[in-house]
Design a protein around this motif. Structure first.
Motif, PDB file in Angstrom:
ATOM      1  N   THR A 114       2.778  -2.207   3.095  1.00 44.41           N
ATOM      2  CA  THR A 114       2.646  -1.304   4.243  1.00 44.41           C
ATOM      3  C   THR A 114       1.646  -0.222   3.877  1.00 44.41           C
ATOM      4  O   THR A 114       1.792   0.443   2.839  1.00 44.41           O
ATOM      5  N   LEU A 115       0.617  -0.051   4.740  1.00 45.98           N
ATOM      6  CA  LEU A 115      -0.459   0.896   4.456  1.00 45.98           C
ATOM      7  C   LEU A 115      -0.522   1.986   5.516  1.00 45.98           C
ATOM      8  O   LEU A 115      -0.268   1.737   6.700  1.00 45.98           O
ATOM      9  N   HIS A 116      -0.898   3.178   5.088  1.00 45.05           N
ATOM     10  CA  HIS A 116      -1.140   4.277   6.021  1.00 45.05           C
ATOM     11  C   HIS A 116      -2.431   4.009   6.788  1.00 45.05           C
ATOM     12  O   HIS A 116      -3.357   3.378   6.278  1.00 45.05           O
ATOM     13  N   GLN A 117      -2.524   4.512   8.032  1.00 42.93           N
ATOM     14  CA  GLN A 117      -3.691   4.261   8.876  1.00 42.93           C
ATOM     15  C   GLN A 117      -4.979   4.810   8.272  1.00 42.93           C
ATOM     16  O   GLN A 117      -6.068   4.349   8.585  1.00 42.93           O
ATOM     17  N   SER A 118      -4.870   5.753   7.335  1.00 40.13           N
ATOM     18  CA  SER A 118      -6.072   6.331   6.736  1.00 40.13           C
ATOM     19  C   SER A 118      -6.834   5.319   5.875  1.00 40.13           C
ATOM     20  O   SER A 118      -7.975   5.563   5.498  1.00 40.13           O
ATOM     21  N   LEU A 119      -6.206   4.179   5.588  1.00 40.39           N
ATOM     22  CA  LEU A 119      -6.833   3.172   4.728  1.00 40.39           C
ATOM     23  C   LEU A 119      -7.473   2.043   5.525  1.00 40.39           C
ATOM     24  O   LEU A 119      -7.803   1.005   4.981  1.00 40.39           O
ATOM     25  N   THR A 120      -7.660   2.245   6.827  1.00 38.99           N
ATOM     26  CA  THR A 120      -8.140   1.153   7.670  1.00 38.99           C
ATOM     27  C   THR A 120      -9.587   0.768   7.406  1.00 38.99           C
ATOM     28  O   THR A 120     -10.021  -0.304   7.801  1.00 38.99           O
ATOM     29  N   HIS A 121     -10.349   1.620   6.772  1.00 42.16           N
ATOM     30  CA  HIS A 121     -11.761   1.295   6.540  1.00 42.16           C
ATOM     31  C   HIS A 121     -11.967   0.571   5.208  1.00 42.16           C
ATOM     32  O   HIS A 121     -13.105   0.349   4.813  1.00 42.16           O
ATOM     33  N   THR A 122     -10.919   0.227   4.545  1.00 37.15           N
ATOM     34  CA  THR A 122     -11.036  -0.445   3.245  1.00 37.15           C
ATOM     35  C   THR A 122     -10.753  -1.934   3.400  1.00 37.15           C
ATOM     36  O   THR A 122     -10.201  -2.385   4.402  1.00 37.15           O
TER      37      THR A 122
END
Length: 335
Positions: free
Chosen positions: A299-307
């Motif tokens: 589960t990832l935070h939305q701040s990591l969407t560009h990775t």
């Protein structure tokens, strides 16, 4: 140089070539199965002046971990003792063959072996470092090894392709000889060819969907003192990541990855090429379905969407990766 001088020179050269010294050829290291037998392959040479001493009444002796006749002697072909090892020299000493078999092997047979030949004036013990044979007694037979052959030129086993599984095993002394057998779960009909003298067994079949994740086991069996000693091994394969592995986007990003491999695979998650660990921005959990199948979720935070996110499955047979592109959510415009 006249003819006489040439003849004399040739005679002395021939003497140098024909002169022999004491030497012996032994198997350097031998593995023996407890309760079975062990064979020491052995040939020897003597100084040529003792050739006439070799007769049918030659005596072969073996010593272990030393050469003291009162302490280290464990075998005498002409004068066996109650505390000696049971065995026989199967080679012909008269022909300089000292090959020997010992029966009912136990941990007492562990050690370094020295050979001695006696016949009339010929009495010699081979004590040089290179003249030693070392026996190591094991309680269980070594595991057999397997290889997977796919007739068609492909990386994966496809339905309808011809497949050959080969099992081979190291031969250890035993009577009767060991056997190799195949089994699979569930049991499926397979053609089998076996060459016992080489301890090689082949299974040949056409791959079908029912064979998916079937475990093929090769077993070697030794009959020892009315008991069986076995060792077995399963076909191993590199990890395969399931095509169903995917990501879902809600308030957070949830991805899961499922991998199948033997030996048991491990799963890692990589963000932008670096391994991921649990943090305030990521949460990882694992669920093992069987010894070969593993499922991992992240589960990832939305701040990591560009990775970029990678699922990496690996075991001793290889590695497989699956790339997930984490795109930012589509903006919702006002109507």
């Amino acid at each position: 140089m006249n003819t006489v001088e040439k003849t004399i020179l040739f005679f002395f050269l021939l003497q140098g070539v024909c002169c022999r010294d004491f030497s012996i050829s032994l198997t350097e290291k031998i593995e023996a199965l407890s309760g079975s037998c062990v064979i020491i392959k052995c040939t020897f040479e003597i100084e040529d002046k003792y050739d006439t001493n070799l007769t049918e009444s030659d005596t072969g002796q073996w010593f272990i971990n030393g050469t003291d006749v009162n302490i280290n002697q464990v075998f005498n072909s002409r004068d066996p003792k109650p505390d000696h090892f049971k065995g026989e020299i199967t080679g012909n000493l008269h022909e300089k063959n000292c090959t020997t078999i010992f029966y009912n092997v136990s941990s007492n047979h562990n050690g370094k072996y020295y050979f001695r030949i006696e016949s009339g004036a010929l009495k010699y013990t081979y004590t040089e470092k290179q003249n030693i044979s070392t026996i190591n007694v094991i309680e269980s037979p070594p595991k057999p090894t397997e290889k997977l052959y796919v007739v068609q030129d492909q990386e994966e086993v496809l339905e309808g392709s011809s497949v050959s599984l080969r099992c081979s095993a190291e031969t250890l002394c035993s009577s009767p000889p060991p056997t190799l057998t195949w089994s699979s779960t569930p049991r499926i009909p397979l053609s089998e060819s076996s060459r016992r003298q080489e301890l090689i067994s082949d299974l040949n079949f056409t791959a079908a969907h029912s064979h998916h994740r079937v475990t093929f086991t090769c077993t070697i069996t030794y009959q020892i003192l009315d008991k069986n000693k076995t060792a077995q091994n399963n076909i191993t394969y590199a990890p395969k990541i399931s095509l169903s592995s995917s990501c879902n986007r809600t308030d957070v990003i949830e991805c899961f990855c499922k991998v199948d491999g033997n030996p048991s695979p491990k799963l890692e998650w990589h963000l932008s090429g670096r391994p991921v660990t649990k943090s305030s921005d990521t949460f990882i959990s694992e669920e093992r379905f069987s010894s070969t199948v593993l499922r991992s979720s992240i589960t990832l935070h939305q701040s990591l969407t560009h990775t970029s996110l990678q699922c990496v499955g690996n075991n001793t047979r290889g590695t497989e990766r699956k790339l997930f592109q984490l795109l930012p959510p589509v903006s919702q415009g006002c109507l």
